[in-house]
Design an enzyme around this catalytic site. Structure first.
Site, PDB file in Angstrom:
ATOM      1  CB  THR A 152      -0.959  -0.004   1.216  1.00  0.00           C
ATOM      2  OG1 THR A 152      -0.314   0.241   2.390  1.00  0.00           O
ATOM      3  CG2 THR A 152      -1.598  -1.121   1.449  1.00  0.00           C
ATOM      4  NE  ARG A 153      -1.128   7.191  -1.534  1.00  0.00           N
ATOM      5  CZ  ARG A 153      -1.338   8.160  -0.759  1.00  0.00           C
ATOM      6  NH1 ARG A 153      -0.175   9.068  -0.495  1.00  0.00           N
ATOM      7  NH2 ARG A 153      -2.646   8.617  -0.262  1.00  0.00           N
ATOM      8  CE  LYS A 154      -3.217   1.999   5.594  1.00  0.00           C
ATOM      9  NZ  LYS A 154      -4.074   1.530   6.364  1.00  0.00           N
ATOM     10  CB  THR A 155       5.711   3.898   2.147  1.00  0.00           C
ATOM     11  OG1 THR A 155       5.420   5.176   1.381  1.00  0.00           O
ATOM     12  CG2 THR A 155       5.240   2.652   1.351  1.00  0.00           C
ATOM     13  CG  HIS A 291       4.635  -1.778   3.313  1.00  0.00           C
ATOM     14  ND1 HIS A 291       4.115  -0.550   3.805  1.00  0.00           N
ATOM     15  CD2 HIS A 291       3.534  -2.162   2.728  1.00  0.00           C
ATOM     16  CE1 HIS A 291       2.924  -0.153   3.337  1.00  0.00           C
ATOM     17  NE2 HIS A 291       2.496  -1.233   2.710  1.00  0.00           N
TER      18      HIS A 291
END
Length: 305
Positions: A152-155, A291
């Site tokens: 996902t974009r939860k980086t 991640h």
């Protein structure tokens, strides 16, 4: 690598994905770690030294380009003894079976110690993401899932490139890289615009033919509206495992031959529950668990003496 990966993708070629700007990110990491004087570097000077990189916990090795670039900018050279995306064998190089020789770094003592922590941080984090991605992909394949596992974009801000690279190294899909890579209309977008139909129409008016549009939905009725409006991907968000199976089969049967779309499932999926969502009417399973908050792989760098 997973069956969803391109057959032309090899571990060594992953570095070819990196944009021209990635080396400046490494420069900024080094600048953050040594913003002014390197006092400890003064102590050791520039005498030539050799150091060994040891892996000390199980996992998948990932992030070699970042490690290499750190030491390149510190005036050192790296020789690798293990391939990118390869598993760590703790019994290979150590009689006690607790570490594996991964690489050799040569250069001035100051340069090795200047780059040590930055390089280890990047390698440990990237390898941790790759390891968890590999674990979850393997679990899904064993459960019979044929679709795509995506991150996902939860980086971590400023570290997305490394984490997305780690997903690919572990056999997962990186999903969208940023807000410009794909239109994802979540509940807040829909509520702000007024309806799914209006939100999709507005997105289509500016995104053109080359940018996919994904809509997050909370029910089959919302999914039907998104598909009718022309969404390319419909995300079933926070459904139960049984709910996903029922909704996915129903949607695929109802729209067969009428509209082409992909179904994605997301929301709270982890290693301990993902098998209950396995359903090949679902094209994509996305999760931040590969991640966000994953354990790092343990590496150390020791100067030989």
């Amino acid at each position: 690598m997973s069956s969803s990966s391109s057959s032309s993708t090899t571990p060594s070629s992953l570095a070819h994905l990196l944009p021209p700007s990635w080396q400046t990110q490494v420069t900024s990491w080094l600048a953050e770690d040594t913003p002014s004087f390197d006092y400890a570097g003064f102590v050791v000077g520039d005498h030539p030294r050799t150091a060994t990189l040891w892996a000390k916990s199980p996992g998948i090795i990932a992030g070699r380009p970042f490690f290499d670039q750190v030491f390149h900018q510190c005036g050192c050279a790296v020789e690798w003894h293990a391939d990118e995306c390869s598993p760590i064998d703790l019994h290979r190089d150590d009689d006690d079976g607790n570490k594996m020789k991964v690489a050799t770094v040569t250069g001035p003592a100051r340069g090795i110690l200047l780059g040590e922590r930055v390089a280890l941080n990047a390698l440990a984090r990237c390898s941790g993401v790759a390891t968890q991605s590999h674990i979850l992909v393997t679990k899904l394949r064993k459960a019979g899932y044929k679709g795509v596992l995506a991150g996902t974009r939860k980086t971590t801000p400023g570290f997305r490139l490394v984490e997305k690279y780690g997903m690919l190294a572990g056999g997962a899909d990186a999903h969208r890289m940023d807000l410009s890579a794909m239109v994802m209309l979540k509940d807040n977008h829909v509520w702000s615009r007024g309806s799914i139909t209006e939100a999709v129409a507005a997105a289509k008016s500016v995104a053109g033919f080359s940018v996919k549009i994904e809509v997050e939905v909370q029910s089959e009725a919302e999914a039907d509206e998104a598909i009718a409006a022309g969404a390319d991907v419909v995300m079933l968000d926070n459904f139960t495992g049984d709910g996903v199976k029922v909704a996915a089969r129903s949607l695929k049967e109802r729209w067969a031959g009428k509209k082409h779309f992909l179904l994605e499932v997301s929301g709270g999926l982890r290693e301990d529950n993902v098998e209950s969502y396995v359903c090949n009417d679902v094209d994509i399973i996305s999760t931040s668990s590969i991640h966000q908050g994953v354990p790092h792989v343990d590496f150390s760098l020791k100067i030989n003496h």
